[in-house]
Enzyme design. Sequence first.
Site, PDB file in Angstrom:
ATOM      1  N   HIS A   1       0.905 -26.098 -28.635  1.00 52.84           N
ATOM      2  CA  HIS A   1      -0.326 -25.292 -28.576  1.00 52.84           C
ATOM      3  C   HIS A   1      -0.319 -24.230 -29.663  1.00 52.84           C
ATOM      4  O   HIS A   1       0.728 -23.676 -30.012  1.00 52.84           O
ATOM      5  CB  HIS A   1      -0.506 -24.663 -27.196  1.00 52.84           C
ATOM      6  CG  HIS A   1       0.531 -23.651 -26.813  1.00 52.84           C
ATOM      7  ND1 HIS A   1       0.401 -22.292 -27.079  1.00 52.84           N
ATOM      8  CD2 HIS A   1       1.724 -23.778 -26.179  1.00 52.84           C
ATOM      9  CE1 HIS A   1       1.452 -21.646 -26.623  1.00 52.84           C
ATOM     10  NE2 HIS A   1       2.280 -22.522 -26.071  1.00 52.84           N
TER      11      HIS A   1
ATOM     12  N   ASP B   1       6.563 -19.411 -29.768  1.00 54.07           N
ATOM     13  CA  ASP B   1       5.675 -19.889 -28.706  1.00 54.07           C
ATOM     14  C   ASP B   1       4.214 -19.759 -29.136  1.00 54.07           C
ATOM     15  O   ASP B   1       3.588 -18.758 -28.837  1.00 54.07           O
ATOM     16  CB  ASP B   1       5.935 -19.076 -27.437  1.00 54.07           C
ATOM     17  CG  ASP B   1       5.077 -19.512 -26.274  1.00 54.07           C
ATOM     18  OD1 ASP B   1       4.689 -20.692 -26.232  1.00 54.07           O
ATOM     19  OD2 ASP B   1       4.783 -18.661 -25.411  1.00 54.07           O
TER      20      ASP B   1
ATOM     21  N   GLU C   1      -3.245 -23.182 -24.152  1.00 53.92           N
ATOM     22  CA  GLU C   1      -2.181 -23.314 -23.149  1.00 53.92           C
ATOM     23  C   GLU C   1      -1.969 -22.000 -22.416  1.00 53.92           C
ATOM     24  O   GLU C   1      -1.792 -21.984 -21.196  1.00 53.92           O
ATOM     25  CB  GLU C   1      -0.875 -23.747 -23.823  1.00 53.92           C
ATOM     26  CG  GLU C   1       0.227 -24.156 -22.846  1.00 53.92           C
ATOM     27  CD  GLU C   1       1.148 -23.016 -22.451  1.00 53.92           C
ATOM     28  OE1 GLU C   1       1.981 -23.205 -21.535  1.00 53.92           O
ATOM     29  OE2 GLU C   1       1.059 -21.924 -23.055  1.00 53.92           O
ATOM     30  N   GLU C   2      -1.985 -20.902 -23.136  1.00 56.80           N
ATOM     31  CA  GLU C   2      -1.711 -19.608 -22.522  1.00 56.80           C
ATOM     32  C   GLU C   2      -2.822 -19.174 -21.572  1.00 56.80           C
ATOM     33  O   GLU C   2      -2.626 -18.282 -20.751  1.00 56.80           O
ATOM     34  CB  GLU C   2      -1.512 -18.537 -23.607  1.00 56.80           C
ATOM     35  CG  GLU C   2      -0.373 -18.816 -24.579  1.00 56.80           C
ATOM     36  CD  GLU C   2       1.001 -18.744 -23.938  1.00 56.80           C
ATOM     37  OE1 GLU C   2       1.081 -18.475 -22.717  1.00 56.80           O
ATOM     38  OE2 GLU C   2       1.998 -18.949 -24.657  1.00 56.80           O
TER      39      GLU C   2
ATOM     40  N   GLU D   1       7.810 -26.757 -26.598  1.00 61.24           N
ATOM     41  CA  GLU D   1       7.505 -25.412 -26.117  1.00 61.24           C
ATOM     42  C   GLU D   1       8.605 -24.432 -26.499  1.00 61.24           C
ATOM     43  O   GLU D   1       9.601 -24.803 -27.117  1.00 61.24           O
ATOM     44  CB  GLU D   1       7.337 -25.432 -24.589  1.00 61.24           C
ATOM     45  CG  GLU D   1       5.887 -25.432 -24.143  1.00 61.24           C
ATOM     46  CD  GLU D   1       5.181 -24.105 -24.380  1.00 61.24           C
ATOM     47  OE1 GLU D   1       5.790 -23.170 -24.978  1.00 61.24           O
ATOM     48  OE2 GLU D   1       4.007 -23.981 -23.999  1.00 61.24           O
TER      49      GLU D   1
ATOM     50  N   HIS E   1       6.783 -13.788 -25.367  1.00 57.65           N
ATOM     51  CA  HIS E   1       5.524 -13.135 -24.990  1.00 57.65           C
ATOM     52  C   HIS E   1       5.528 -11.647 -25.319  1.00 57.65           C
ATOM     53  O   HIS E   1       4.989 -10.835 -24.561  1.00 57.65           O
ATOM     54  CB  HIS E   1       5.218 -13.356 -23.501  1.00 57.65           C
ATOM     55  CG  HIS E   1       4.658 -14.711 -23.205  1.00 57.65           C
ATOM     56  ND1 HIS E   1       4.153 -15.057 -21.956  1.00 57.65           N
ATOM     57  CD2 HIS E   1       4.532 -15.830 -23.972  1.00 57.65           C
ATOM     58  CE1 HIS E   1       3.744 -16.314 -21.982  1.00 57.65           C
ATOM     59  NE2 HIS E   1       3.962 -16.793 -23.196  1.00 57.65           N
TER      60      HIS E   1
END
Length: 900
Positions: free
Chosen positions: A200, A212, A246-247, A273, A346
């Site tokens: 993604h 990510d 995706e998030e 991922e 994140h």
Amino acid sequence: MEALGALKQRHFKSVFDSGDDVIDATLQDIHTHTRSTKKVHSSFSSPKTILQAWGLFLGFLFVIVMITFQLHYTLPTPLTEGNDPISGQAQFSEHNVRELVRYMTRNIGYRVVGTEQELETKTYLIKELARLREEARVAFLFGAKNLPNFDMWVQVGDGSHRFDFMSKVVMKMYTNMTNIIVRLSCGAECDQNSILLNAHYDTTLGSPGAADDALGCGVMMEIIRIMSRRPAPKKNSVIFLFNGGEESLQDASHSFITAHELKDSVRAVVNLEACGTSGPEVLFQANSREMIEAYRTVPYPHGTVLANDLFATGFILSDTDFRQFVDHGNLTGLDMAVYKNSYLYHTHLDLDEFMEAGLPQHMGENALALATYLTEEANLVSLERTSSVVFFDVFGLLFVSYSWTAAIRSHLLIGGLALFTVASGASRPTVRGTFSILFSFIAALVMPNFSVVLLQALGTPMQWFSHEWLSVILFGPMALVGMFTVQYFFHDKKSSTTANELSTFSSLQLFFVFALAGASYIGLASSYVFALFTLSATIAMIFNHKKAAQELKDGSEVTRMDYSTYFVGALLPTAYFSFVCFSLLDMFIPLTGRIGVAAPVDTIVAVMSGFITFVFCPPILAFSHRFGRVFLKKMIWSLLALHLIIVLISSAVMNPYDELHPKRVFVQHMRNMTSGESVLYLAHADPGPFYEPYVTEVEAMFKTQCTFRSANSNPADWNAIYPFNQFLESYVLDTTEYIRSHTSNKTIAESKAPLTDLIQGEPKLVAENVSYDPKTGLRKLTVLCMHPNYIWTVASFDTHLASWSLGSSDPFPYSTHYVIRHVGGHVSDGWRVDLEHYASGPNDKLRIELTSMETEGFGKDTERELAGSGEIGVMRKIVKSRPLWTTLTYFSTLTSTFEL
């Protein structure tokens, strides 16, 4: 493959050369020490002899740990050239991957769904893929033969799906969601069966998303470059999905697997991922025997069914697109992720410069090998989903997999061999000894909690957070105290020291036989670990029996433990579990920074450390008896003293957080259109220090006091990030006076009216097509949401629904709380949903709370201003004053309540 083998041989040669020298020297020392201690062991051992025995054994364990550490963390050498300088063949280049990652993270930045950066990323990826297609076309014109067909699609779709996560039910709606799709194939004959590679390109709030998942996108882009210049795949086509959401809870992958024209040709998926930025990528989910067998072709295998079983428990609060492909596409496949150093996951630190050298090469070569095998050789027809497969890597060098049937047979063989040693007298377990092992295991889990009490009394919780290894050093001594104390009380004073050794080691073997039987009975694929421990103990008992038989020429029964037996019994468990333990610590320690303020993280880590201590070297329980009960007591007191020293030093010099191991802070500036409030919410996601070092600084900054709001009493406070909001408790301060005192607009500065009265173009809900049927008691309406320039809306309400237009699932057959999250690609200004609910009359309206997120503020220090108010910048002030030991997830929201 020969080239890959040569690379791997060079890669690990230095590790094994140094390791072999150390092991040879150690074995020679063991042989010498065994001869020198035979005479003294049965009667009296001098302090020097005791220290030599313990020192040599612990040194042996240390050597094992160092070798496995090197094997675990060594990554392949990054390649900079896109073509092999000798053969001229295309090769995977980490340099090319990093070029894409750098552009996406530095030039574009935070790629949150619905923002301008999302649109910019989409444009960039399409341009890069078009360039690769043109290069392949030019190569064909200049003589390259049999190149694959290079097809591209850009899918933009709407949809909905139910998303159960963190024990909550979320109804997802999405509009204008984008996917970029590439297919390489040999034509119609291989388009019927395809393998899907997925990554993604969007990011979560507050992160530039290098690992990510720009890394996954870069890996796929590089594989496309290589495969588009090779001869076309012989058997199956390969589809690359660059998904744009995706998030936002896996919307884009749902859109592809439920609506795209290629969905029915996909037979299996490989998902790329990341929840970390360094170390080897791990295979942590796999659901078919055939796909696991395919993974055996990768050059750097790293994966175990232990991770598969652990992820299935739901304890790890994370999920991937793999779920959508399995649930909605009924696919089998592999889920692979980078996981080490997830402190930066994140956060604003997920940048290219913190992505370890060799990591893109590791993931890329593995993914390329899979894509090659699955398109050239694999049979993708009739793949069957199953969890009854055992798989694990052996120190990252080779990959082992076998069926559950084969596992049961091997377990029966190993268990039978263990019982044979008992029947033959080589092993001599006792009831007393077996209970001592069980109670030692329990004590290893319980005793470290006394360390937790001490740390909390000193006011220094989570001291271990910024250093994974520190958890074992802090809690390990108390685990050993518990284990050795049990052995002290179970030491049979009527028997000799050697008899206690033999009984304890034999009982350890029987303990693992019972564990193996229990795990096999419930069908736990991870039971292979118990098989390994049982086999190791059995080999050690057979070795001990043979060793004693050589020395007791009259054939007397074995009644003692030879010193060298401990090295035989410790080699396999310590080597394998050390390798696994690195992964366990890398995964769980950073995870404690994001599982909620109510989680007893010190206790969790203490128990985990106790478990690690017990299984690291089980033979040490028997070894503790070797020099008698008196010396065992001295060891217990020494370990208690060591533990106290470690705790005091750690509490004095260690801090739980630093710049590269930050505390996660959540900041929300909310304007409540119903109440007129303008407030700032501050929250954190772990029970470590927060109010005193951080909130007090914010209070001083805005010259006002915070009020505390618990998550249980105020569940809607953080609806914008539902369902993660259940883990957040808040400190809230009023920003009204700060805004009035800093604005250049006199009307705002002097007005006593709520600041929200000046907000223009706020999101709204309206009801259309309202009707009521008195016979059925059903009230129908169409809810229309308009949110120009806002994103990520969340509508929550309580009612008994009879039906709705969300076709992905039916509403519950009872009155309950509903949360509908909507996300739209750039630009989506609204959505609608039809509802039918039970009502007492036509005026029994639905009370719906709507939360909408501001578009600005992602990767920038700006937020939407009040009309004519000038540069106020509440969020800007928070971002610029962020302490280095924190990382912020920040956004601004509007919330309103509507009666429809």
